[in-house]
Design a protein around this motif. Structure first.
Motif, PDB file in Angstrom:
ATOM      1  N   LEU A 163      29.507   0.489  54.386  1.00 27.26           N
ATOM      2  CA  LEU A 163      30.465  -0.623  54.406  1.00 27.26           C
ATOM      3  C   LEU A 163      29.881  -1.866  53.741  1.00 27.26           C
ATOM      4  O   LEU A 163      30.582  -2.583  53.019  1.00 27.26           O
ATOM      5  N   ASP A 164      28.599  -2.116  53.952  1.00 25.30           N
ATOM      6  CA  ASP A 164      27.998  -3.303  53.329  1.00 25.30           C
ATOM      7  C   ASP A 164      27.938  -3.164  51.809  1.00 25.30           C
ATOM      8  O   ASP A 164      28.134  -4.137  51.077  1.00 25.30           O
ATOM      9  N   GLY A 165      27.670  -1.959  51.346  1.00 24.64           N
ATOM     10  CA  GLY A 165      27.632  -1.737  49.896  1.00 24.64           C
ATOM     11  C   GLY A 165      28.984  -2.024  49.265  1.00 24.64           C
ATOM     12  O   GLY A 165      29.081  -2.646  48.199  1.00 24.64           O
ATOM     13  N   LEU A 166      30.044  -1.579  49.943  1.00 24.91           N
ATOM     14  CA  LEU A 166      31.388  -1.812  49.393  1.00 24.91           C
ATOM     15  C   LEU A 166      31.778  -3.277  49.477  1.00 24.91           C
ATOM     16  O   LEU A 166      32.383  -3.829  48.551  1.00 24.91           O
ATOM     17  N   ALA A 167      31.443  -3.918  50.604  1.00 21.19           N
ATOM     18  CA  ALA A 167      31.792  -5.336  50.762  1.00 21.19           C
ATOM     19  C   ALA A 167      31.159  -6.144  49.624  1.00 21.19           C
ATOM     20  O   ALA A 167      31.793  -7.028  49.037  1.00 21.19           O
ATOM     21  N   GLU A 168      29.918  -5.770  49.304  1.00 20.09           N
ATOM     22  CA  GLU A 168      29.228  -6.498  48.227  1.00 20.09           C
ATOM     23  C   GLU A 168      29.902  -6.228  46.882  1.00 20.09           C
ATOM     24  O   GLU A 168      30.166  -7.132  46.100  1.00 20.09           O
ATOM     25  N   LEU A 195      37.110   0.077  60.145  1.00 22.58           N
ATOM     26  CA  LEU A 195      35.765  -0.425  60.476  1.00 22.58           C
ATOM     27  C   LEU A 195      35.283  -1.406  59.417  1.00 22.58           C
ATOM     28  O   LEU A 195      34.568  -2.369  59.729  1.00 22.58           O
ATOM     29  N   GLY A 196      35.686  -1.178  58.153  1.00 29.06           N
ATOM     30  CA  GLY A 196      35.290  -2.104  57.082  1.00 29.06           C
ATOM     31  C   GLY A 196      35.821  -3.501  57.367  1.00 29.06           C
ATOM     32  O   GLY A 196      35.093  -4.497  57.303  1.00 29.06           O
ATOM     33  N   ALA A 197      37.103  -3.568  57.689  1.00 29.04           N
ATOM     34  CA  ALA A 197      37.713  -4.880  57.954  1.00 29.04           C
ATOM     35  C   ALA A 197      37.049  -5.548  59.161  1.00 29.04           C
ATOM     36  O   ALA A 197      36.776  -6.747  59.149  1.00 29.04           O
TER      37      ALA A 197
END
Ligand code: MLC
Ligand code: AMP
Length: 479
Positions: A163-168, A195-197
């Motif tokens: 999730l952190d990789g995608l958020a970045e 979960l991402g949100a």
């Protein structure tokens, strides 16, 4: 983003905005986590908990409760028939069932573990120790080419890293509002889409079904900035220009789970003013390759590995192919977001990794000089992607063969303008055993397995084409 404490510890629970809306009900972050803590109170200590993964707020609360309590959860598709559900429950060892009992369970004789209702109005102030990063957060059932679905073990660490990789990559922040209506029992809808949100702290509006009108309404009423869809969803949106135009104010339109046809890419661009961002992933790896928010958007290309992921494309001898954008090889992945293996399947787990530790995706791909990837197709034609769902031909064949009148069955994916591929079954029926019609066989599969695994078409044939060894020649059926 840093990851202090739990998966969701970085975001302040006092945010007054509605954190998650599903249909027309929503909860603020503090309310949501207090309701989830009440679930954690009930499930704490259970070995594995099944969650009835219908598209409701109770599913979100149930999933969160398990994650807070550090109890592995297994999302069960709400329409999974008795055969599929029994397999998932037995194989996972779930001892509790969160949410409403599955429809028809009294009639189909299925065994469901002790039911724990989820109450969105319940509140608990209990807090739980942060689960160890390496512990299993989820068991996601996914189809192989043969046999019953396998449980992919996904750790808390993998969720956080993916999730952190995608958020970045997508510059995803609390200022975004995410909109989608994808099912809550797969990586796309549940892990990224819920979960991402929650990890990022951006409000989520879930439309319950991924229909164009629902996306348009959420854009207008909730000011959605990011929209997730599988290619079928985007092609249906492009076919409804008024709905598509409602997305003009969005920041990012994201497509994944299957290849986005270039014609749909162009239609979406023309109607919304946004070129869709494509990304590639799997249940076993989460999303590993993505077009970045500030990256080039090329139809048919899925971008570059996200932060923390390495990708390589190798030939049959295991040597890297030329990064010329044309040479096809096997895509292999490594990174913190990959799964830990299949539950109770040591041999299949071992086969999934190379000796030097790379996960074999089973997808064929090319890479170009700037590191952009294009997915060319799957190595095995026995894994079908229909409407973004992965379906193993073997599981559908086994369900057909359960029918008393089916003597032989072969299932393939044929090209389909709406679903990408549609499931087609070639069946030899035994008239001495009563025979069966096409629609009857479709209903038979829909009654045993998740409805999306049913053949859209059954072709009754006198015999299946076989080679000298007796193996069905599926290539001839596809032709
Ligand atoms: C139809 N229905 C039946 C039926 N035939 N019900 C019972 N028996 C039958 N024989 C009902 C269905 O239950 C449903 O009801 C309605 O008819 C339509 O069903 P459908 O025809 O199967 O759906 P369709 O409209 O074709 O679905 C298209 C779609 C869907 C795009 C909405 O395929 C979808 O949601 N796809 C998303 C898949 C996904 O999330 N994949 C991610 C995998 S993770 P009702 O009432 O419910 O409408 C992954 C990783 C990554 O891949 O990279 O992301
Ligand atoms: P699943 O396990 O259901 O997540 O399915 C994973 C498979 O979906 C991958 O192995 C790919 O074959 C396919 N897939 C996912 N995203 C894409 C994409 N953007 N383009 C092409 N195929 C994709």
């Amino acid at each position: 983003m840093t990851a202090p404490g739990s998966l969701f510890g970085a975001v302040d629970r006092s945010d007054e905005r509605v954190a998650v809306t599903v249909g027309d009900v929503g909860l603020r972050r503090g309310e949501l986590f207090a309701a989830a803590s009440a679930v954690a109170d009930r499930v704490h200590g259970a070995p594995v908990v099944a969650v009835h993964a219908e598209a409701t707020l109770t599913t979100v609360i149930g999933v969160l409760g398990c994650l807070l309590a550090g109890v592995p959860l297994v999302p069960v598709p709400p329409d999974s028939g008795p055969k599929e559900r029994a397999h998932v429950l037995r194989d996972s060892g779930a001892t509790l069932w969160l949410g409403a009992p599955p429809a028809g369970v009294e009639d189909d004789g299925g065994d469901v573990p002790a039911v724990v209702p989820v109450d969105p109005a319940a509140r608990s102030a209990a807090s739980w120790p942060v689960p160890p990063a390496d512990s299993t957060a989820m068991i996601m059932y996914t189809s192989g080419t043969t046999g019953s679905p396998k449980g992919a073990l996904i750790s808390h660490r993998a969720l956080a890293a993916g999730l952190d990789g995608l958020a970045e990559a997508w510059e995803w922040t609390p200022d975004d509002t995410l909109v989608h209506g994808l099912p809550l029992f797969h990586v796309h809808g549940l892990i990224l889409g819920v979960l991402g949100a929650l990890r990022v702290g951006s409000p989520l509006v879930h439309t319950q079904r991924p229909r164009p009108a629902g996306y348009a309404a959420a854009a207008t009423e909730h000011g959605g900035t990011m929209f997730f869809g599988v290619p079928t969803v985007w092609s249906r949106i492009a076919a409804e220009p008024d709905s598509a135009r409602a997305l003009r104010k969005a920041r990012l339109l994201v497509s994944g789970s299957a290849a986005l046809p270039p014609s749909v890419f162009r239609d979406v661009l023309e109607l919304t003013g946004h070129a869709p961002v494509e990304r590639y992933g799997m249940t076993e790896t989460m999303i590993t390759i993505a077009v970045r928010a500030d990256g080039e958007r090329r139809p048919g290309w899925v971008g570059v590995p996200i932060r923390g992921v390495r990708a390589r494309i190798v030939d049959d001898a295991g040597a890297p192919v030329d990064p010329d954008g044309e040479t096809i090889g096997d895509l292999q992945i490594r990174g913190d977001c990959t799964f830990d293996g299949y539950l109770r399947r040591p041999e299949e787990t071992a086969k999934s990794w190379t000796e030097d530790g790379w996960f074999r995706t089973g997808d064929a791909a090319v890479v170009d000089a700037v590191g952009y990837h294009r997915i060319v197709g799957r190595r095995s034609s026995d894994l079908i992607k229909t409407g973004g769902y992965r379906v193993g031909a073997g599981e559908v064949e086994a369900a057909l063969l359960d029918h008393p009148a089916v003597a032989e069955a072969a299932v393939v994916g044929l090209p389909d303008p709406d679903l990408g591929q549609r499931i087609v079954a070639f069946v030899v029926v035994d008239s001495a055993a009563g025979g069966a019609g096409e629609q009857q066989l479709i209903e038979h599969v829909a009654g045993q397995l998740s409805v999306h695994k049913r053949p859209r078409e059954v072709r009754l044939v006198d015999a299946l084409p076989r080679n000298a060894m007796g193996k069905v020649q599926k290539a001839l059926l596809v032709d």
